[in-house]
Motif scaffolding. Structure first.
Motif, short mmCIF file in Angstrom:
data_model
loop_
_atom_site.label_atom_id
_atom_site.label_comp_id
_atom_site.label_asym_id
_atom_site.label_seq_id
_atom_site.Cartn_x
_atom_site.Cartn_y
_atom_site.Cartn_z
N GLY A 134 10.25 -64.81 1.60
CA GLY A 134 10.46 -63.72 2.54
C GLY A 134 11.81 -63.08 2.36
N ARG A 135 12.27 -62.42 3.42
CA ARG A 135 13.53 -61.69 3.36
C ARG A 135 14.25 -61.82 4.70
N LEU A 136 15.55 -62.10 4.64
CA LEU A 136 16.40 -62.13 5.82
C LEU A 136 17.59 -61.23 5.54
N ARG A 137 17.82 -60.28 6.47
CA ARG A 137 18.97 -59.40 6.35
C ARG A 137 19.79 -59.50 7.63
N LEU A 138 21.10 -59.46 7.48
CA LEU A 138 22.01 -59.45 8.62
C LEU A 138 22.64 -58.07 8.73
N GLY A 169 35.68 -58.36 10.43
CA GLY A 169 35.95 -59.75 10.82
C GLY A 169 34.80 -60.68 10.44
N PHE A 170 33.57 -60.20 10.61
CA PHE A 170 32.42 -61.03 10.24
C PHE A 170 32.36 -61.20 8.73
N ARG A 171 32.66 -60.15 8.00
CA ARG A 171 32.70 -60.25 6.52
C ARG A 171 33.78 -61.25 6.09
N ARG A 172 34.95 -61.22 6.74
CA ARG A 172 36.01 -62.19 6.44
C ARG A 172 35.55 -63.61 6.74
N LEU A 173 34.87 -63.78 7.87
CA LEU A 173 34.36 -65.11 8.23
C LEU A 173 33.42 -65.62 7.15
N LEU A 174 32.51 -64.77 6.69
CA LEU A 174 31.60 -65.18 5.62
C LEU A 174 32.37 -65.51 4.35
N HIS A 175 33.37 -64.71 4.03
CA HIS A 175 34.17 -64.96 2.83
C HIS A 175 34.90 -66.31 2.92
N HIS A 176 35.55 -66.56 4.06
CA HIS A 176 36.33 -67.79 4.22
C HIS A 176 35.46 -69.05 4.28
N THR A 177 34.23 -68.89 4.68
CA THR A 177 33.31 -70.04 4.71
C THR A 177 32.48 -70.13 3.43
N ARG A 178 32.84 -69.31 2.46
CA ARG A 178 32.16 -69.25 1.15
C ARG A 178 30.68 -68.85 1.27
N LEU A 179 30.40 -68.04 2.26
CA LEU A 179 29.05 -67.51 2.46
C LEU A 179 28.99 -66.02 2.16
#
Length: 127
Positions: free
Chosen positions: A82-86, A92-102
């Motif tokens: 399937g497909r999941l999109r956020l 800030g959310f992009r930074r959070l994903l970057h810092h958590t390696r996501l």
């Protein structure tokens, strides 16, 4: 409108447009509220080829428990082809994903695709 509450003041709105389910949490996604999101995403990703958009634009805070819920949903969707999109325009959310390696794990959009915006197609209203 469908409303799934984890605690007072936190809700998940949901609608379906052309086979895509859009889930829009409002408020804070944390240890206390993530279970409501997890339960709903588990239900939505249980069938074959799920197509889910999680619209995070109205989320004011997200912690690691909610990130874990999103990772679980992503894994369930991938297993079922399937497909999941956020959706989040937040730096800030992009930074959070970057810092958590996501950072490269999710299909992250700044806004809803035009085909999924209210008034663009049949069935576009909140249910």
């Amino acid at each position: 409108m469908s409303d799934f509450s984890g605690r007072p003041g936190v809700r998940l709105r949901e609608r379906t447009v052309a086979g895509t389910v859009i889930v829009a949490p409002h408020g804070e996604l944390d240890l206390l509220t993530a279970p409501a999101l997890a339960a709903r995403l588990d239900a939505l990703t249980s069938g074959p080829s799920p197509d889910v958009v999680v619209d995070l634009r109205a989320v004011s805070f997200i912690d690691c428990s909610a990130l874990g819920v999103l990772c679980r949903a992503r894994n369930r969707v991938r297993i079922r082809q399937g497909r999941l999109r956020l959706v989040s325009p937040s730096p800030g959310f992009r930074r959070l994903l970057h810092h958590t390696r996501l950072g490269g794990v999710f299909d992250l959009l700044p806004g809803l695709p035009r085909a999924l915006t209210p008034g663009r197609s049949v069935g576009a209203g909140w249910s």
